[in-house]
Design a protein around this motif. Structure first.
Motif, PDB file in Angstrom:
ATOM      1  N   GLU A   1      20.587   8.344   5.588  1.00  0.00           N
ATOM      2  CA  GLU A   1      21.544   9.281   4.994  1.00  0.00           C
ATOM      3  C   GLU A   1      21.028   9.926   3.710  1.00  0.00           C
ATOM      4  N   SER A   2      19.786   9.638   3.327  1.00  0.00           N
ATOM      5  CA  SER A   2      19.230  10.187   2.085  1.00  0.00           C
ATOM      6  C   SER A   2      19.117  11.705   2.167  1.00  0.00           C
ATOM      7  N   MET A   3      19.312  12.377   1.033  1.00  0.00           N
ATOM      8  CA  MET A   3      19.199  13.834   1.018  1.00  0.00           C
ATOM      9  C   MET A   3      17.740  14.292   0.971  1.00  0.00           C
ATOM     10  N   ALA A   4      16.860  13.387   0.561  1.00  0.00           N
ATOM     11  CA  ALA A   4      15.416  13.638   0.594  1.00  0.00           C
ATOM     12  C   ALA A   4      14.717  12.297   0.557  1.00  0.00           C
ATOM     13  N   TRP A   5      13.501  12.271   1.083  1.00  0.00           N
ATOM     14  CA  TRP A   5      12.691  11.071   0.939  1.00  0.00           C
ATOM     15  C   TRP A   5      11.228  11.454   0.835  1.00  0.00           C
ATOM     16  N   PHE A   6      10.477  10.583   0.129  1.00  0.00           N
ATOM     17  CA  PHE A   6       9.051  10.777  -0.103  1.00  0.00           C
ATOM     18  C   PHE A   6       8.338   9.475   0.249  1.00  0.00           C
ATOM     19  N   HIS A   7       7.513   9.524   1.288  1.00  0.00           N
ATOM     20  CA  HIS A   7       6.728   8.361   1.678  1.00  0.00           C
ATOM     21  C   HIS A   7       5.387   8.474   0.964  1.00  0.00           C
ATOM     22  N   CYS A   8       5.016   7.431   0.237  1.00  0.00           N
ATOM     23  CA  CYS A   8       3.862   7.506  -0.659  1.00  0.00           C
ATOM     24  C   CYS A   8       2.876   6.365  -0.461  1.00  0.00           C
ATOM     25  N   ARG A   9       1.610   6.688  -0.642  1.00  0.00           N
ATOM     26  CA  ARG A   9       0.568   5.664  -0.750  1.00  0.00           C
ATOM     27  C   ARG A   9       0.450   5.333  -2.232  1.00  0.00           C
ATOM     28  N   ARG A  10       0.529   4.065  -2.557  1.00  0.00           N
ATOM     29  CA  ARG A  10       0.439   3.655  -3.968  1.00  0.00           C
ATOM     30  C   ARG A  10      -0.958   3.962  -4.493  1.00  0.00           C
ATOM     31  N   GLU A  11      -0.993   4.751  -5.568  1.00  0.00           N
ATOM     32  CA  GLU A  11      -2.266   5.125  -6.191  1.00  0.00           C
ATOM     33  C   GLU A  11      -2.566   4.260  -7.411  1.00  0.00           C
ATOM     34  N   HIS A  12      -1.542   4.003  -8.216  1.00  0.00           N
ATOM     35  CA  HIS A  12      -1.724   3.254  -9.469  1.00  0.00           C
ATOM     36  C   HIS A  12      -0.463   2.451  -9.765  1.00  0.00           C
ATOM     37  N   SER A  13      -0.653   1.353 -10.469  1.00  0.00           N
ATOM     38  CA  SER A  13       0.469   0.659 -11.099  1.00  0.00           C
ATOM     39  C   SER A  13       0.007   0.320 -12.514  1.00  0.00           C
ATOM     40  N   LEU A  14       0.799   0.737 -13.478  1.00  0.00           N
ATOM     41  CA  LEU A  14       0.429   0.614 -14.883  1.00  0.00           C
ATOM     42  C   LEU A  14       1.478  -0.176 -15.639  1.00  0.00           C
ATOM     43  N   LEU A  15       1.058  -1.193 -16.368  1.00  0.00           N
ATOM     44  CA  LEU A  15       1.963  -1.955 -17.213  1.00  0.00           C
ATOM     45  C   LEU A  15       2.164  -1.170 -18.504  1.00  0.00           C
ATOM     46  N   LEU A  16       3.409  -0.749 -18.739  1.00  0.00           N
ATOM     47  CA  LEU A  16       3.757   0.042 -19.924  1.00  0.00           C
ATOM     48  C   LEU A  16       4.990  -0.583 -20.564  1.00  0.00           C
ATOM     49  N   GLY A  17       4.810  -1.274 -21.677  1.00  0.00           N
ATOM     50  CA  GLY A  17       5.932  -1.937 -22.343  1.00  0.00           C
ATOM     51  C   GLY A  17       6.530  -3.001 -21.433  1.00  0.00           C
ATOM     52  N   ASP A  18       7.849  -2.941 -21.224  1.00  0.00           N
ATOM     53  CA  ASP A  18       8.509  -3.940 -20.384  1.00  0.00           C
ATOM     54  C   ASP A  18       8.718  -3.446 -18.948  1.00  0.00           C
ATOM     55  N   HIS A  19       7.969  -2.417 -18.553  1.00  0.00           N
ATOM     56  CA  HIS A  19       8.057  -1.879 -17.191  1.00  0.00           C
ATOM     57  C   HIS A  19       6.673  -1.666 -16.584  1.00  0.00           C
ATOM     58  N   ILE A  20       6.645  -1.582 -15.284  1.00  0.00           N
ATOM     59  CA  ILE A  20       5.441  -1.202 -14.542  1.00  0.00           C
ATOM     60  C   ILE A  20       5.723   0.161 -13.948  1.00  0.00           C
ATOM     61  N   MET A  21       4.846   1.110 -14.225  1.00  0.00           N
ATOM     62  CA  MET A  21       4.986   2.432 -13.627  1.00  0.00           C
ATOM     63  C   MET A  21       4.126   2.477 -12.364  1.00  0.00           C
ATOM     64  N   PHE A  22       4.768   2.883 -11.265  1.00  0.00           N
ATOM     65  CA  PHE A  22       4.067   3.060 -10.004  1.00  0.00           C
ATOM     66  C   PHE A  22       3.855   4.548  -9.782  1.00  0.00           C
TER      67      PHE A  22
ATOM     68  N   ASP B   1       0.826  -1.201   0.000  1.00  0.00           N
ATOM     69  CA  ASP B   1       0.000   0.000   0.000  1.00  0.00           C
ATOM     70  C   ASP B   1       0.864   1.255   0.000  1.00  0.00           C
ATOM     71  N   TYR B   2       2.086   1.135   0.545  1.00  0.00           N
ATOM     72  CA  TYR B   2       2.987   2.279   0.666  1.00  0.00           C
ATOM     73  C   TYR B   2       4.388   1.911   0.184  1.00  0.00           C
ATOM     74  N   PHE B   3       5.110   2.905  -0.297  1.00  0.00           N
ATOM     75  CA  PHE B   3       6.525   2.765  -0.620  1.00  0.00           C
ATOM     76  C   PHE B   3       7.190   4.100  -0.314  1.00  0.00           C
ATOM     77  N   THR B   4       8.526   4.087  -0.211  1.00  0.00           N
ATOM     78  CA  THR B   4       9.282   5.303   0.045  1.00  0.00           C
ATOM     79  C   THR B   4      10.373   5.441  -1.003  1.00  0.00           C
ATOM     80  N   VAL B   5      10.482   6.642  -1.564  1.00  0.00           N
ATOM     81  CA  VAL B   5      11.534   6.964  -2.520  1.00  0.00           C
ATOM     82  C   VAL B   5      12.595   7.760  -1.768  1.00  0.00           C
ATOM     83  N   ASN B   6      13.803   7.216  -1.679  1.00  0.00           N
ATOM     84  CA  ASN B   6      14.937   7.854  -1.016  1.00  0.00           C
ATOM     85  C   ASN B   6      15.861   8.442  -2.085  1.00  0.00           C
ATOM     86  N   VAL B   7      16.054   9.754  -2.065  1.00  0.00           N
ATOM     87  CA  VAL B   7      16.908  10.433  -3.051  1.00  0.00           C
ATOM     88  C   VAL B   7      18.335  10.450  -2.503  1.00  0.00           C
ATOM     89  N   LEU B   8      19.285   9.971  -3.303  1.00  0.00           N
ATOM     90  CA  LEU B   8      20.658   9.812  -2.846  1.00  0.00           C
ATOM     91  C   LEU B   8      21.523  11.035  -3.125  1.00  0.00           C
TER      92      LEU B   8
END
Length: 184
Positions: free
Chosen positions: A131-152, A88-95
């Motif tokens: 140690e991340s310079m920024a982080w974004f904690h997110c609730r997953r809204e969508h996951s879309l199959l696009l070509g050979d990847h899934i966009m979250f 339901d949630y993921f976090t993006v850590n910017v390095l």
């Protein structure tokens, strides 16, 4: 060098660019894509069995300020696909520019990528790398199959940012801070 890549599927045995072997065309396209410099992130979540999951991602993008949305993509055959699709949630850590070794660690297969890495769990299963310079904690809204990847697509529910120089990925390699300064 320009290339005329067809956007439709070619008939079996046909090349995307006439006379160009498909493997050569894919290599050229990958090289062309690598001309675009990106920041580097590690996206994290917790699997249903409480295993910490994280991987290096450079396909991160802000999408919207209102509502606050961001996106990233994952190769469809990734071993981490199911963990992110059910989370339901993921976090993006910017390095930061000092975290190239951490980016490499999370880019390669390993049993416990988090071993010895300072982190803390957030509500819903996201994991902040301290140690991340920024982080974004997110609730997953969508996951879309696009070509050979899934966009979250995630809705930002919490974030933090500190002033630092980013880790840059360009031409299939990490740039050290002094290299990125020299390129400006």
């Amino acid at each position: 060098m320009s290339s005329n890549v067809q956007c439709q599927h070619s008939a079996p045995g046909k090349d995307a660019v006439q006379g160009m072997p498909p493997a050569e065309e894919a290599r050229r396209l990958r090289t062309a894509f690598s001309a675009f410099a990106t920041g580097v992130t590690i996206v994290t979540t917790t699997s249903p069995d409480a295993t910490l999951v994280g991987l290096t991602v450079n396909s991160f993008s802000s999408l919207s300020m209102n509502p606050p949305l961001l996106a990233w993509s994952l190769f469809v055959d990734s071993r981490y696909r199911s963990a992110f699709q059910v989370a339901d949630y993921f976090t993006v850590n910017v390095l930061s520019h000092r975290q190239a070794a951490l980016a490499q660690r999370f880019a390669k297969p390993a049993e416990d990528r988090f071993d010895g890495v300072a982190n803390r769990r957030l509500d819903g299963g996201g994991i902040v790398l301290e140690e991340s310079m920024a982080w974004f904690h997110c609730r997953r809204e969508h996951s879309l199959l696009l070509g050979d990847h899934i966009m979250f697509v995630g809705r930002v529910v919490e974030f933090h940012e500190e002033s630092a120089s980013p880790l840059i990925f360009w031409r299939s390699r990490f740039l050290e801070d002094r290299q990125s300064e020299a390129q400006r």
